[in-house]
Motif scaffolding. Structure first.
Motif, PDB file in Angstrom:
ATOM      1  N   GLY A   1      37.638  17.643   7.058  1.00 48.40           N
ATOM      2  CA  GLY A   1      38.176  17.117   8.308  1.00 48.40           C
ATOM      3  C   GLY A   1      37.717  15.712   8.586  1.00 48.40           C
ATOM      4  O   GLY A   1      38.501  14.859   9.043  1.00 48.40           O
ATOM      5  N   GLU A   2      36.447  15.432   8.310  1.00 47.29           N
ATOM      6  CA  GLU A   2      35.907  14.089   8.530  1.00 47.29           C
ATOM      7  C   GLU A   2      36.579  13.083   7.604  1.00 47.29           C
ATOM      8  O   GLU A   2      36.946  11.973   8.031  1.00 47.29           O
ATOM      9  N   ILE A   3      36.740  13.443   6.346  1.00 44.85           N
ATOM     10  CA  ILE A   3      37.380  12.535   5.383  1.00 44.85           C
ATOM     11  C   ILE A   3      38.820  12.239   5.808  1.00 44.85           C
ATOM     12  O   ILE A   3      39.261  11.082   5.798  1.00 44.85           O
ATOM     13  N   LEU A   4      39.563  13.263   6.206  1.00 48.26           N
ATOM     14  CA  LEU A   4      40.953  13.060   6.604  1.00 48.26           C
ATOM     15  C   LEU A   4      41.054  12.224   7.875  1.00 48.26           C
ATOM     16  O   LEU A   4      42.027  11.486   8.061  1.00 48.26           O
ATOM     17  N   ALA A   5      40.047  12.323   8.731  1.00 49.01           N
ATOM     18  CA  ALA A   5      40.062  11.512   9.948  1.00 49.01           C
ATOM     19  C   ALA A   5      39.918  10.022   9.641  1.00 49.01           C
ATOM     20  O   ALA A   5      40.487   9.180  10.338  1.00 49.01           O
ATOM     21  N   VAL A   6      39.175   9.689   8.599  1.00 49.45           N
ATOM     22  CA  VAL A   6      38.883   8.274   8.349  1.00 49.45           C
ATOM     23  C   VAL A   6      39.775   7.640   7.284  1.00 49.45           C
ATOM     24  O   VAL A   6      39.824   6.416   7.184  1.00 49.45           O
ATOM     25  N   HIS A   7      40.475   8.462   6.488  1.00 49.56           N
ATOM     26  CA  HIS A   7      41.273   7.866   5.405  1.00 49.56           C
ATOM     27  C   HIS A   7      42.717   8.356   5.471  1.00 49.56           C
ATOM     28  O   HIS A   7      43.008   9.524   5.191  1.00 49.56           O
ATOM     29  N   ALA A   8      43.630   7.466   5.826  1.00 45.72           N
ATOM     30  CA  ALA A   8      45.028   7.831   6.037  1.00 45.72           C
ATOM     31  C   ALA A   8      45.686   8.368   4.764  1.00 45.72           C
ATOM     32  O   ALA A   8      46.442   9.343   4.811  1.00 45.72           O
TER      33      ALA A   8
END
Length: 237
Positions: free
Chosen positions: A104-111
């Protein structure tokens, strides 16, 4: 992404110290000083750390590190997410602690990675998908969905339906996390459920807005309810 074992242990030890003692900005500065490839394995190790704040700093660290990694090579970023997916697979023989949150954190920061992997994350809370039967992992997936929804509400829209079901869960943490995610998704269909949850006095400890602290379910639901009411009012204007 192999590391020299001794060096990897040194990084892990220092990383744990920084995550335990420093604030968010200092943790970001420390991670920025590391090669992203050398930071990945220590971060995975710290998802298992007994101190909750260290685990959550590791979750945040994945966003920082994988964003840099993907700038060098999108395939390297994909590899981290696939490793998380594998650890959540029964065939891996592992548990996958912290992996849904890290996703979830990765998807939040990388489109770009969000575009490719958002449906995988949503599948972990869908009974017709890769539903996580184990409660702690499922709660991690709910946190991850909510975190991704903060930045990628358009992509995460299909999470709304299963999230509505979690608002009726007997598990207080599931209710709170589902409520928060629905607020971020601007899911107006959730208003009646959130109105009821505002009176829920059960207490849970959540990592929200860079802080790990106790919350009442009603407090989280109330914030989501107010957010959705504002959205509804804006649409009527």
């Amino acid at each position: 992404m192999p590391n020299h074992p001794a060096r990897s242990r040194q990084i892990k030890t220092e990383m744990a110290r920084v995550f335990s003692e420093m604030d968010t900005e200092a943790c970001r500065t420390f991670l920025a000083s590391l090669s992203p490839r050398k930071a990945v394995n220590p971060l995975f190790s710290l998802l298992l750390h007994p101190e909750p704040l260290v685990k959550w700093r590791a979750v945040q660290g994945f966003g920082i590190v994988v964003e840099r990694l993907a700038e060098e090579s999108m395939e390297a970023g994909r590899t981290v997410l696939r490793r998380m997916m594998w650890q959540l697979n029964d065939e891996s023989g592992g548990i996958g602690w912290g992996c849904p949150e890290g996703m979830g954190e990765i998807l939040a920061v990388h489109a770009g990675l969000a575009e490719e992997f958002h449906q995988v994350l949503i599948s972990y809370i869908r009974e017709d998908g890769n539903f996580l039967e184990y409660g702690p992992l499922r709660r991690g997936a709910l946190w991850g969905v909510g975190r991704a929804a903060e930045k990628r509400a358009d992509l995460m829209e299909k999470a709304s339906e299963p999230l509505l079901g979690f608002c009726r869960s007997e598990d207080a943490e599931e209710c709170a996390l589902a409520a928060r995610a629905l607020g971020r998704l601007k899911a107006r269909a959730a208003l009646p459920l959130l109105e009821v949850l505002r009176a829920d006095t059960r207490e849970v400890v959540l990592f929200l807005d860079d802080t790990l602290r106790p919350w009442r379910v009603g407090e989280v639901a109330g914030e989501a309810f107010d957010r959705l009411r504002r959205v509804s009012a804006e649409k009527r204007v």
